[in-house]
Design a protein around this motif. Sequence first.
Motif, PDB file in Angstrom:
ATOM      1  N   GLN A  26      -6.115 -81.551  94.736  1.00  0.00           N
ATOM      2  CA  GLN A  26      -6.015 -82.245  96.010  1.00  0.00           C
ATOM      3  C   GLN A  26      -7.097 -81.825  96.993  1.00  0.00           C
ATOM      4  O   GLN A  26      -7.309 -82.486  98.005  1.00  0.00           O
ATOM      5  CB  GLN A  26      -4.624 -81.972  96.632  1.00  0.00           C
ATOM      6  CG  GLN A  26      -3.472 -82.474  95.785  1.00  0.00           C
ATOM      7  CD  GLN A  26      -3.545 -83.976  95.563  1.00  0.00           C
ATOM      8  OE1 GLN A  26      -3.882 -84.720  96.471  1.00  0.00           O
ATOM      9  NE2 GLN A  26      -3.216 -84.416  94.355  1.00  0.00           N
ATOM     10  N   ARG A  27      -7.809 -80.760  96.682  1.00  0.00           N
ATOM     11  CA  ARG A  27      -8.829 -80.267  97.596  1.00  0.00           C
ATOM     12  C   ARG A  27     -10.231 -80.369  97.004  1.00  0.00           C
ATOM     13  O   ARG A  27     -11.161 -79.762  97.513  1.00  0.00           O
ATOM     14  CB  ARG A  27      -8.522 -78.811  97.971  1.00  0.00           C
ATOM     15  CG  ARG A  27      -7.198 -78.636  98.716  1.00  0.00           C
ATOM     16  CD  ARG A  27      -6.817 -77.181  98.836  1.00  0.00           C
ATOM     17  NE  ARG A  27      -7.817 -76.416  99.584  1.00  0.00           N
ATOM     18  CZ  ARG A  27      -7.782 -75.099  99.719  1.00  0.00           C
ATOM     19  NH1 ARG A  27      -6.797 -74.399  99.158  1.00  0.00           N
ATOM     20  NH2 ARG A  27      -8.720 -74.482 100.403  1.00  0.00           N
ATOM     21  N   CYS A  28     -10.403 -81.138  95.937  1.00  0.00           N
ATOM     22  CA  CYS A  28     -11.715 -81.281  95.331  1.00  0.00           C
ATOM     23  C   CYS A  28     -12.484 -82.419  95.996  1.00  0.00           C
ATOM     24  O   CYS A  28     -11.930 -83.189  96.790  1.00  0.00           O
ATOM     25  CB  CYS A  28     -11.594 -81.532  93.828  1.00  0.00           C
ATOM     26  SG  CYS A  28     -10.973 -83.168  93.393  1.00  0.00           S
ATOM     27  N   PHE A  29     -13.767 -82.552  95.656  1.00  0.00           N
ATOM     28  CA  PHE A  29     -14.612 -83.582  96.246  1.00  0.00           C
ATOM     29  C   PHE A  29     -14.064 -84.968  95.998  1.00  0.00           C
ATOM     30  O   PHE A  29     -14.140 -85.842  96.861  1.00  0.00           O
ATOM     31  CB  PHE A  29     -16.027 -83.465  95.657  1.00  0.00           C
ATOM     32  CG  PHE A  29     -16.929 -82.585  96.471  1.00  0.00           C
ATOM     33  CD1 PHE A  29     -16.429 -81.487  97.143  1.00  0.00           C
ATOM     34  CD2 PHE A  29     -18.288 -82.872  96.568  1.00  0.00           C
ATOM     35  CE1 PHE A  29     -17.255 -80.687  97.880  1.00  0.00           C
ATOM     36  CE2 PHE A  29     -19.118 -82.072  97.316  1.00  0.00           C
ATOM     37  CZ  PHE A  29     -18.607 -80.966  97.978  1.00  0.00           C
ATOM     38  N   PHE A  30     -13.522 -85.187  94.804  1.00  0.00           N
ATOM     39  CA  PHE A  30     -13.053 -86.528  94.467  1.00  0.00           C
ATOM     40  C   PHE A  30     -11.919 -86.964  95.385  1.00  0.00           C
ATOM     41  O   PHE A  30     -11.921 -88.085  95.911  1.00  0.00           O
ATOM     42  CB  PHE A  30     -12.586 -86.560  93.008  1.00  0.00           C
ATOM     43  CG  PHE A  30     -12.059 -87.896  92.569  1.00  0.00           C
ATOM     44  CD1 PHE A  30     -12.925 -88.935  92.260  1.00  0.00           C
ATOM     45  CD2 PHE A  30     -10.692 -88.124  92.488  1.00  0.00           C
ATOM     46  CE1 PHE A  30     -12.438 -90.167  91.863  1.00  0.00           C
ATOM     47  CE2 PHE A  30     -10.203 -89.345  92.100  1.00  0.00           C
ATOM     48  CZ  PHE A  30     -11.077 -90.380  91.782  1.00  0.00           C
ATOM     49  N   SER A  31     -10.949 -86.097  95.597  1.00  0.00           N
ATOM     50  CA  SER A  31      -9.812 -86.447  96.449  1.00  0.00           C
ATOM     51  C   SER A  31     -10.221 -86.634  97.898  1.00  0.00           C
ATOM     52  O   SER A  31      -9.643 -87.462  98.612  1.00  0.00           O
ATOM     53  CB  SER A  31      -8.733 -85.357  96.344  1.00  0.00           C
ATOM     54  OG  SER A  31      -8.302 -85.204  95.007  1.00  0.00           O
ATOM     55  N   ILE A  32     -11.224 -85.902  98.340  1.00  0.00           N
ATOM     56  CA  ILE A  32     -11.624 -85.954  99.738  1.00  0.00           C
ATOM     57  C   ILE A  32     -12.613 -87.083 100.012  1.00  0.00           C
ATOM     58  O   ILE A  32     -12.501 -87.814 101.000  1.00  0.00           O
ATOM     59  CB  ILE A  32     -12.228 -84.601 100.165  1.00  0.00           C
ATOM     60  CG1 ILE A  32     -11.192 -83.479 100.013  1.00  0.00           C
ATOM     61  CG2 ILE A  32     -12.747 -84.664 101.593  1.00  0.00           C
ATOM     62  CD1 ILE A  32     -11.741 -82.100 100.247  1.00  0.00           C
ATOM     63  N   LEU A  33     -13.585 -87.272  99.120  1.00  0.00           N
ATOM     64  CA  LEU A  33     -14.693 -88.176  99.397  1.00  0.00           C
ATOM     65  C   LEU A  33     -14.545 -89.569  98.811  1.00  0.00           C
ATOM     66  O   LEU A  33     -15.182 -90.508  99.292  1.00  0.00           O
ATOM     67  CB  LEU A  33     -16.002 -87.570  98.869  1.00  0.00           C
ATOM     68  CG  LEU A  33     -16.541 -86.356  99.614  1.00  0.00           C
ATOM     69  CD1 LEU A  33     -17.842 -85.900  98.971  1.00  0.00           C
ATOM     70  CD2 LEU A  33     -16.776 -86.673 101.073  1.00  0.00           C
ATOM     71  N   TYR A  34     -13.756 -89.718  97.749  1.00  0.00           N
ATOM     72  CA  TYR A  34     -13.749 -90.982  97.018  1.00  0.00           C
ATOM     73  C   TYR A  34     -13.447 -92.172  97.938  1.00  0.00           C
ATOM     74  O   TYR A  34     -14.191 -93.151  97.979  1.00  0.00           O
ATOM     75  CB  TYR A  34     -12.731 -90.906  95.879  1.00  0.00           C
ATOM     76  CG  TYR A  34     -12.653 -92.160  95.047  1.00  0.00           C
ATOM     77  CD1 TYR A  34     -13.734 -92.579  94.286  1.00  0.00           C
ATOM     78  CD2 TYR A  34     -11.488 -92.928  95.014  1.00  0.00           C
ATOM     79  CE1 TYR A  34     -13.668 -93.720  93.518  1.00  0.00           C
ATOM     80  CE2 TYR A  34     -11.412 -94.072  94.252  1.00  0.00           C
ATOM     81  CZ  TYR A  34     -12.501 -94.459  93.505  1.00  0.00           C
ATOM     82  OH  TYR A  34     -12.435 -95.600  92.745  1.00  0.00           O
ATOM     83  N   LEU A  35     -12.362 -92.103  98.679  1.00  0.00           N
ATOM     84  CA  LEU A  35     -11.988 -93.216  99.549  1.00  0.00           C
ATOM     85  C   LEU A  35     -12.936 -93.355 100.736  1.00  0.00           C
ATOM     86  O   LEU A  35     -13.216 -94.474 101.195  1.00  0.00           O
ATOM     87  CB  LEU A  35     -10.546 -93.034 100.040  1.00  0.00           C
ATOM     88  CG  LEU A  35      -9.470 -93.081  98.953  1.00  0.00           C
ATOM     89  CD1 LEU A  35      -8.087 -92.862  99.559  1.00  0.00           C
ATOM     90  CD2 LEU A  35      -9.507 -94.412  98.211  1.00  0.00           C
ATOM     91  N   GLU A  36     -13.439 -92.238 101.225  1.00  0.00           N
ATOM     92  CA  GLU A  36     -14.361 -92.310 102.362  1.00  0.00           C
ATOM     93  C   GLU A  36     -15.695 -92.942 101.963  1.00  0.00           C
ATOM     94  O   GLU A  36     -16.289 -93.711 102.733  1.00  0.00           O
ATOM     95  CB  GLU A  36     -14.597 -90.907 102.918  1.00  0.00           C
ATOM     96  CG  GLU A  36     -13.355 -90.289 103.556  1.00  0.00           C
ATOM     97  CD  GLU A  36     -13.664 -88.951 104.206  1.00  0.00           C
ATOM     98  OE1 GLU A  36     -14.862 -88.629 104.321  1.00  0.00           O
ATOM     99  OE2 GLU A  36     -12.722 -88.247 104.587  1.00  0.00           O
ATOM    100  N   MET A  94     -25.473 -95.780  93.241  1.00  0.00           N
ATOM    101  CA  MET A  94     -24.982 -97.114  92.902  1.00  0.00           C
ATOM    102  C   MET A  94     -23.978 -97.545  93.953  1.00  0.00           C
ATOM    103  O   MET A  94     -23.415 -96.713  94.674  1.00  0.00           O
ATOM    104  CB  MET A  94     -24.338 -97.136  91.513  1.00  0.00           C
ATOM    105  CG  MET A  94     -23.059 -96.340  91.404  1.00  0.00           C
ATOM    106  SD  MET A  94     -22.454 -96.186  89.698  1.00  0.00           S
ATOM    107  CE  MET A  94     -22.679 -97.818  89.057  1.00  0.00           C
ATOM    108  N   THR A  95     -23.783 -98.841  94.056  1.00  0.00           N
ATOM    109  CA  THR A  95     -22.840 -99.369  95.032  1.00  0.00           C
ATOM    110  C   THR A  95     -21.415 -99.215  94.540  1.00  0.00           C
ATOM    111  O   THR A  95     -21.165 -99.010  93.339  1.00  0.00           O
ATOM    112  CB  THR A  95     -23.135-100.858  95.294  1.00  0.00           C
ATOM    113  OG1 THR A  95     -22.939-101.600  94.078  1.00  0.00           O
ATOM    114  CG2 THR A  95     -24.556-101.048  95.791  1.00  0.00           C
ATOM    115  N   ALA A  96     -20.465 -99.345  95.460  1.00  0.00           N
ATOM    116  CA  ALA A  96     -19.054 -99.262  95.082  1.00  0.00           C
ATOM    117  C   ALA A  96     -18.670-100.407  94.152  1.00  0.00           C
ATOM    118  O   ALA A  96     -17.835-100.234  93.256  1.00  0.00           O
ATOM    119  CB  ALA A  96     -18.172 -99.272  96.340  1.00  0.00           C
ATOM    120  N   GLU A  97     -19.273-101.580  94.348  1.00  0.00           N
ATOM    121  CA  GLU A  97     -18.976-102.718  93.476  1.00  0.00           C
ATOM    122  C   GLU A  97     -19.440-102.445  92.048  1.00  0.00           C
ATOM    123  O   GLU A  97     -18.708-102.726  91.083  1.00  0.00           O
ATOM    124  CB  GLU A  97     -19.643-103.986  94.014  1.00  0.00           C
ATOM    125  CG  GLU A  97     -19.067-104.503  95.327  1.00  0.00           C
ATOM    126  CD  GLU A  97     -19.526-103.692  96.528  1.00  0.00           C
ATOM    127  OE1 GLU A  97     -20.475-102.880  96.375  1.00  0.00           O
ATOM    128  OE2 GLU A  97     -18.927-103.858  97.613  1.00  0.00           O
TER     129      GLU A  97
END
Length: 298
Positions: A25-35, A49-52
């Motif tokens: 829950q405190r890794c880069f993926f959990s923190i940055l993915y949605l942002e 690369m783009t989100a699409e």
Amino acid sequence: MEKTCPGKKKTPVLGPPDKFQTDSQRCFFSILYLELRVHPEKCFNYMRMTAESYDQLLQRISTLIERQDTHYKRAISPAKWLMVTKRFLATGESLSSLHYQYRMGILTNSIIVLDTCCALWEVLHKDYIPHPTTEQWLQSTDKFLETCQFTNCVGAVDGKHIRIVKPSRSGSEFVNYKKYFSIILIAIVDTAYRFVAVDIRAYGQTNDSTAIKNSAMGRLFYSKDFGLPPPRPLPGTDGTPLPFVVGADEVFQICENLIKPYSSRDLNTAKRMFNYRLTRARRLVECTFGILVFSPKP
């Protein structure tokens, strides 16, 4: 002294799990993915690369990299697999650095990167590097004639050393003539700077000529099973049919479908013109390699 029965293995005792690696829950993926998804420029800067495009890739490979949950722990999501791999490929970050960012073991990261790359190749290579048809070869020939004034040419071939970290127990197999560790990329390209065929497996100490002859692509090429169109006369003539060829430099072994420049000694006007036009065709593969290694600034 503890007594043990001969031939009986001791049951390993599992210690408590590593809190650092299990705190997902405190890794880069959990923190940055949605942002990152709501900041297109930051997303492109981080993953190149783009989100699409990320979503399209994830949709195509998710079934190949998805793992099942166990009673011991939950499986890593395919989205995290792809994000780790893209970060590794885009920046060349070390597995140790990714270990701290994503809170996964170094060995786990290495397996993720390898399996994801295999999945990407499996789903994408038929779309982006398909085996050309006869019609596509002929179209490429017309483009070479228009661009380089070189007839019956379907592509340009060359090799490039890709720098790697020394594999363990590899000795000097991957050491090239420039004194660093590498594998060799052998590629045939067209006039649009696109890869038509590639082989990426030869040791760095191997020269380009041996690398292409020992590759699956080269064996098909030298055995005349590469699918090139049948010979035809040069445009505007009714002379002897000539084979379609791929342009190469001096280090390659010449064959019916692979040509290289004349030696620089005792060149007449016709041979100089031949070398000039062949060089114009060969420069396309050098430019393609330059585009490949060029890293655009975010």
